[in-house]
Design a protein around this motif. Sequence first.
Motif, mmCIF file in Angstrom:
data_model
loop_
_atom_site.group_PDB
_atom_site.id
_atom_site.type_symbol
_atom_site.label_atom_id
_atom_site.label_comp_id
_atom_site.label_asym_id
_atom_site.label_seq_id
_atom_site.Cartn_x
_atom_site.Cartn_y
_atom_site.Cartn_z
ATOM 1 N N MET A 35 -1.097 -1.605 -3.614
ATOM 2 C CA MET A 35 -0.666 -2.327 -4.138
ATOM 3 C C MET A 35 0.704 -1.746 -4.968
ATOM 4 O O MET A 35 1.183 -2.061 -5.785
ATOM 5 C CB MET A 35 -1.735 -0.850 -5.236
ATOM 6 C CG MET A 35 -3.032 -1.261 -5.157
ATOM 7 S SD MET A 35 -4.367 0.524 -5.735
ATOM 8 C CE MET A 35 -6.240 -0.335 -5.510
ATOM 9 N N GLN B 246 2.951 12.766 0.867
ATOM 10 C CA GLN B 246 2.309 13.200 2.795
ATOM 11 C C GLN B 246 3.060 13.647 3.014
ATOM 12 O O GLN B 246 4.040 14.174 3.969
ATOM 13 C CB GLN B 246 2.755 11.607 3.385
ATOM 14 C CG GLN B 246 1.563 10.652 3.292
ATOM 15 C CD GLN B 246 1.435 9.790 4.029
ATOM 16 O OE1 GLN B 246 2.460 8.844 3.924
ATOM 17 N NE2 GLN B 246 0.536 9.125 4.284
ATOM 18 N N GLY C 136 -13.044 13.411 4.458
ATOM 19 C CA GLY C 136 -12.495 12.364 4.806
ATOM 20 C C GLY C 136 -12.569 10.586 3.866
ATOM 21 O O GLY C 136 -14.639 10.290 5.299
ATOM 22 N N ASP D 106 -9.493 8.377 1.191
ATOM 23 C CA ASP D 106 -8.162 9.656 2.831
ATOM 24 C C ASP D 106 -8.236 8.397 3.849
ATOM 25 O O ASP D 106 -6.864 8.954 4.163
ATOM 26 C CB ASP D 106 -9.053 10.629 3.223
ATOM 27 C CG ASP D 106 -9.661 10.708 2.236
ATOM 28 O OD1 ASP D 106 -8.705 11.495 0.808
ATOM 29 O OD2 ASP D 106 -10.823 12.267 1.746
ATOM 30 N N LEU D 107 -9.124 7.885 4.495
ATOM 31 C CA LEU D 107 -8.065 6.830 5.469
ATOM 32 C C LEU D 107 -7.057 5.609 5.402
ATOM 33 O O LEU D 107 -6.399 6.018 6.486
ATOM 34 C CB LEU D 107 -9.470 6.583 6.035
ATOM 35 C CG LEU D 107 -10.458 7.556 6.837
ATOM 36 C CD1 LEU D 107 -11.916 6.961 7.963
ATOM 37 C CD2 LEU D 107 -10.319 8.491 7.680
ATOM 38 N N MET D 108 -7.588 5.444 4.208
ATOM 39 C CA MET D 108 -6.473 4.495 3.564
ATOM 40 C C MET D 108 -5.168 5.144 3.635
ATOM 41 O O MET D 108 -4.172 4.653 3.793
ATOM 42 C CB MET D 108 -6.651 3.335 2.423
ATOM 43 C CG MET D 108 -7.892 3.004 2.356
ATOM 44 S SD MET D 108 -8.118 2.158 0.895
ATOM 45 C CE MET D 108 -9.578 1.196 1.408
ATOM 46 N N ILE D 109 -5.007 6.233 2.910
ATOM 47 C CA ILE D 109 -4.070 7.227 2.252
ATOM 48 C C ILE D 109 -3.476 7.489 3.566
ATOM 49 O O ILE D 109 -2.066 7.335 3.833
ATOM 50 C CB ILE D 109 -4.130 8.090 1.929
ATOM 51 C CG1 ILE D 109 -4.155 8.311 0.364
ATOM 52 C CG2 ILE D 109 -3.638 9.247 1.757
ATOM 53 C CD1 ILE D 109 -5.381 9.053 -0.485
ATOM 54 N N SER D 110 -4.239 7.927 5.094
ATOM 55 C CA SER D 110 -3.507 8.793 5.993
ATOM 56 C C SER D 110 -2.534 6.932 6.710
ATOM 57 O O SER D 110 -1.635 7.458 7.613
ATOM 58 C CB SER D 110 -4.204 8.493 7.258
ATOM 59 O OG SER D 110 -5.014 7.752 8.120
ATOM 60 N N SER D 111 -3.082 5.974 6.040
ATOM 61 C CA SER D 111 -2.097 4.662 7.375
ATOM 62 C C SER D 111 -0.897 4.405 5.651
ATOM 63 O O SER D 111 -0.553 3.407 6.432
ATOM 64 C CB SER D 111 -3.244 3.750 7.445
ATOM 65 O OG SER D 111 -3.900 3.504 6.780
ATOM 66 N N ASN D 112 -0.820 4.746 5.162
ATOM 67 C CA ASN D 112 -0.067 3.822 3.913
ATOM 68 C C ASN D 112 0.504 5.180 3.295
ATOM 69 O O ASN D 112 -0.260 5.167 2.229
ATOM 70 C CB ASN D 112 -1.295 2.865 2.885
ATOM 71 C CG ASN D 112 -0.321 2.170 1.788
ATOM 72 O OD1 ASN D 112 1.045 2.243 1.852
ATOM 73 N ND2 ASN D 112 -0.560 1.589 0.888
ATOM 74 N N PRO D 113 1.408 5.273 3.589
ATOM 75 C CA PRO D 113 2.377 6.252 2.372
ATOM 76 C C PRO D 113 3.158 6.179 1.001
ATOM 77 O O PRO D 113 2.660 6.829 0.732
ATOM 78 C CB PRO D 113 3.695 6.392 3.341
ATOM 79 C CG PRO D 113 3.454 5.597 3.985
ATOM 80 C CD PRO D 113 2.659 4.647 4.655
ATOM 81 N N ASP E 72 -2.992 4.808 -7.432
ATOM 82 C CA ASP E 72 -4.237 4.098 -6.830
ATOM 83 C C ASP E 72 -5.009 4.751 -6.044
ATOM 84 O O ASP E 72 -6.489 4.096 -5.864
ATOM 85 C CB ASP E 72 -2.925 3.781 -5.401
ATOM 86 C CG ASP E 72 -2.060 2.436 -5.661
ATOM 87 O OD1 ASP E 72 -1.955 2.696 -7.332
ATOM 88 O OD2 ASP E 72 -1.155 2.828 -5.499
ATOM 89 N N LEU F 16 -9.293 2.941 -6.419
ATOM 90 C CA LEU F 16 -10.292 2.586 -4.848
ATOM 91 C C LEU F 16 -11.402 3.374 -5.152
ATOM 92 O O LEU F 16 -12.508 2.320 -4.737
ATOM 93 C CB LEU F 16 -9.364 2.974 -3.893
ATOM 94 C CG LEU F 16 -8.204 1.650 -3.713
ATOM 95 C CD1 LEU F 16 -7.562 1.946 -2.283
ATOM 96 C CD2 LEU F 16 -8.912 0.346 -3.041
ATOM 97 N N ARG F 17 -11.444 4.974 -5.359
ATOM 98 C CA ARG F 17 -12.281 5.580 -5.017
ATOM 99 C C ARG F 17 -13.491 5.047 -6.464
ATOM 100 O O ARG F 17 -14.957 4.889 -6.075
ATOM 101 C CB ARG F 17 -12.177 7.160 -5.472
ATOM 102 C CG ARG F 17 -11.467 8.123 -4.244
ATOM 103 C CD ARG F 17 -12.079 8.756 -4.609
ATOM 104 N NE ARG F 17 -11.291 9.521 -2.692
ATOM 105 C CZ ARG F 17 -10.291 9.735 -2.760
ATOM 106 N NH1 ARG F 17 -9.369 10.005 -3.858
ATOM 107 N NH2 ARG F 17 -9.521 10.559 -1.439
#
Lengths: 580, 320
Positions: A164, A499, B32, B36-43, B49, B53-54
């Motif tokens: 996004m 992060q 999780g 959360d899983l999306m966040i862990s792969s998208n810094p 956002d 999404l939630r």
Amino acid sequence: MSHSQSPHGKFRSYLAIAATALLLNACGGSNDKVSDDKQSTDKSTAPANASSKELNIGFTQYPSTMHPNIESMVAKSYIRGMTARAITIFNHDWELQCSLCVELPTIENGMAVLEQTPEGTPGIAVTYELPANASWGDGTPLTTKDIQFAYEVGRNQKTGANNMEMYRRIYQLDILDQHRFTVHLNKVTFNYNVLGDFYPLPEHIERSIYEEDAYEYRHRTQYNANITNPGLWFGPYIVSDAAQGSFLVMTKNPHWHGKAPYFEKITTKAIGNTSAMEANLLSGTIDMIAGELGLQLDQSLAFESRHGSKYNIIYKPGLQYEHIDVNLENPILANKQVRQAMLYGMDREEMNQRIFSGRQPVADTSVSPMDRSASDNIRRYSYNKDKAMALLDSAGWTDIRDGIRHNAAGEPLKIEIMSTAGNKTRELIQQILQSQLKDIGIDLRIRNEAPRVFFGQTTRERRFSGLALFAWVGAPENVPRSTLHSTEIPTAENNYSGQNYSSISNPQLDSAIEAVEQNLVFADRLPHWETIQQIYAEELPVLPLFWRPNSFILPHWLKGLEPTGHLDSSTNWIEYWSRD
Amino acid sequence: MRWFLLTRIIQSLLVLAVMSFVIYALIGLMPGDPIDLMISSNPNMTAADAAALRQLFGLDLPIYQRYLNWLGTALGGDLGYSRLFGQPVLDVLFPAMKNTVILMGTAFILSVCIAIPVGTFAASKPRSAVDYGVNLFAFAGISIPSFWLALMLIIIFSVFLGWFPAGGIAVDGAPFLEQIKYMVLPVATITIVSIGGHSRYVRSSMIEVLRQDYIRTARAKGADNKRVIWKHALRNAMIPVVTILALDFGFLFSGALITETIYSWPGMGKLIFDSVMGNDFNLALVALLFATALTLTGNLLADICYAWLDPRIVIGGDSK
């Protein structure tokens, strides 16, 4: 009493010998079988038909959705490399190049122009031109209509598109003609011309579905409902058959605008179990194991020792950065000397040589030495027990009882390290680190969790008390804003976004990160890159471990596959793959 | 009988209703969520956002509210979409279920067809060489981990002999024999592992029955051994075996995770595992409910079978 055997007895003996030989040969457990292995090479590594133009690839994950702009995952990127192309891509030399554009826009060539946003802040307009002969697999020309549609879908939050941030950054899209379009960015950053996560969508197929109900679009898209529709793809291949969770078959796209690929048909098979993956390879069910989503390094090394001569095994160091995040709010670890002592006390090179056969280079910072922004002028931590001991003494951990250091208050130097349970390599690294740090008086306690708990809660909410061992995957010249900037520390107040799990807050580091982002000329941002790396290596908010390589296990007859080492997978150049 | 069936159906529906909430709540309580899983792969994903999404996925609501929403639409016939696969749940579920039924059904039939005669034969000659042989095979089958057996079968029949593919399923439209080739190794794995248990149940049940007075009576009346075993004993010996088989009925649809994973067989076991791990509420819930419903159905069929096997048992009443 006679010692002669009955015919049945003899038969049983022969059967036993044959069965033993069979198992030994199959397991490759005997060095005496080398010649047999060589004899069987052709059978197990050549395709069934020597003139076959088919290629069977094994990988460990099946993509959940094939929509190019919804959800990102490595398996999808791998398939997408064959069936679609992003506007820009990083090449094998980690340089940005056009993939679905004619010329890379830059300020120098006038295709990128600095401007002001409607809010009066500095912005930039970047113009791209699509190849004139690009078309979808059903023959429909690929035009800026498809770009416009993809932008609409991405901007609409109801669709749940990934990245996004990119769609926010592109605050306006102008269609100039059928092939040219301009994106207006609300921020001027050095990577202004990177459009790697932006894929056109087939407007002629998808628009009606999208307009019917934007909220339901992500469910009803043809990328989920009918992925064998050729009009969804515009790469060298189209998806022609698929079984959810099992395989995807790709055949040549008759309307591909680029170089014609060699292979007529490519089948990718998802095999979740790596032992089964090896067996599939040895049996010839698959021809190769994808490096991007295949065996772990230790598994590849073990495979190489047994069957190495039969395959072309390539280890490509990349941007998978194995490291230990440090919780700087832990009173013990808040002391820089303790962090430095720990890194001096870890013999990472020894680990690399002994466990990874020298294939997993030691990391000094989060910037890969292969990256053009890597600096040589940083502090390095080769194994040095004496230095480690001296630093711990200096930090006040002087009283050694039962091999463990204690401070003046009598508290033991006890630190917990967490990681993903079930990852054999990480568990092994933890055990070695435990032993090495014990040697300098640190009591390292191991506690691991299931990956979804570890990533979904423990790291994200910074619930690890001491150390967290895991990996980041980056891109070339990847700005570490989300992992090192002080505004990116996850807290309950910001709903755990960001992060920066170590919670480093360093104004000098923040400024350097911002300067790197804003400097358009590489030579100008290089000093800031150096500052970032110097602070990183001096402060050690993260203990660098290794650069994890990808292992590509390929048949000798496959030519043209060149691993990239970054997130743009090797399949983006699949039209150059061929049989010897 | 009618009253019995009605009662059992109502009981089953109640169990399903309770199970649906328990499963939903348990999945929801796991740490999780999908975002959360999306966040862990998208810094680059921001808090805004993530919140958007939630809201989009309905994950911002309390768990009971989400459950009630799901229940409302499910009762209207809409089981929702799989978050992982972006398709209607049933569209994802049915192909996987078909694959699992083909795999597990074949293995189940083979296993029962082999286990009953083998177990009966062993029971008819207790402590003989045949009995010891059957016991050895049975214990080996029970003890061998299925993943090891699967890998061994792949190594022997796929890698070394090259007779069968090492995994996967045949492409659409493949000839029947080609499809069978893909089935042989996974079916063999499950069959070998389950024959052991089934034959042990048959054997022990048969030994028990062969000690009964009516068997002695039959023998005293001059019935030959074959008739005594297959006509008089087997039917009664099958009652406890049917209970076990009924429980296995549920597994016919819930799949065999390990075997499916090793052979890359796209069935229910792998699907349920992936949906739970991927926080795909709709898919996990419906898949697990299917498995529960079919286990309950299996048990109902078993009850009906009891009456058929032993006329003294009266369904819905007291035994005579």
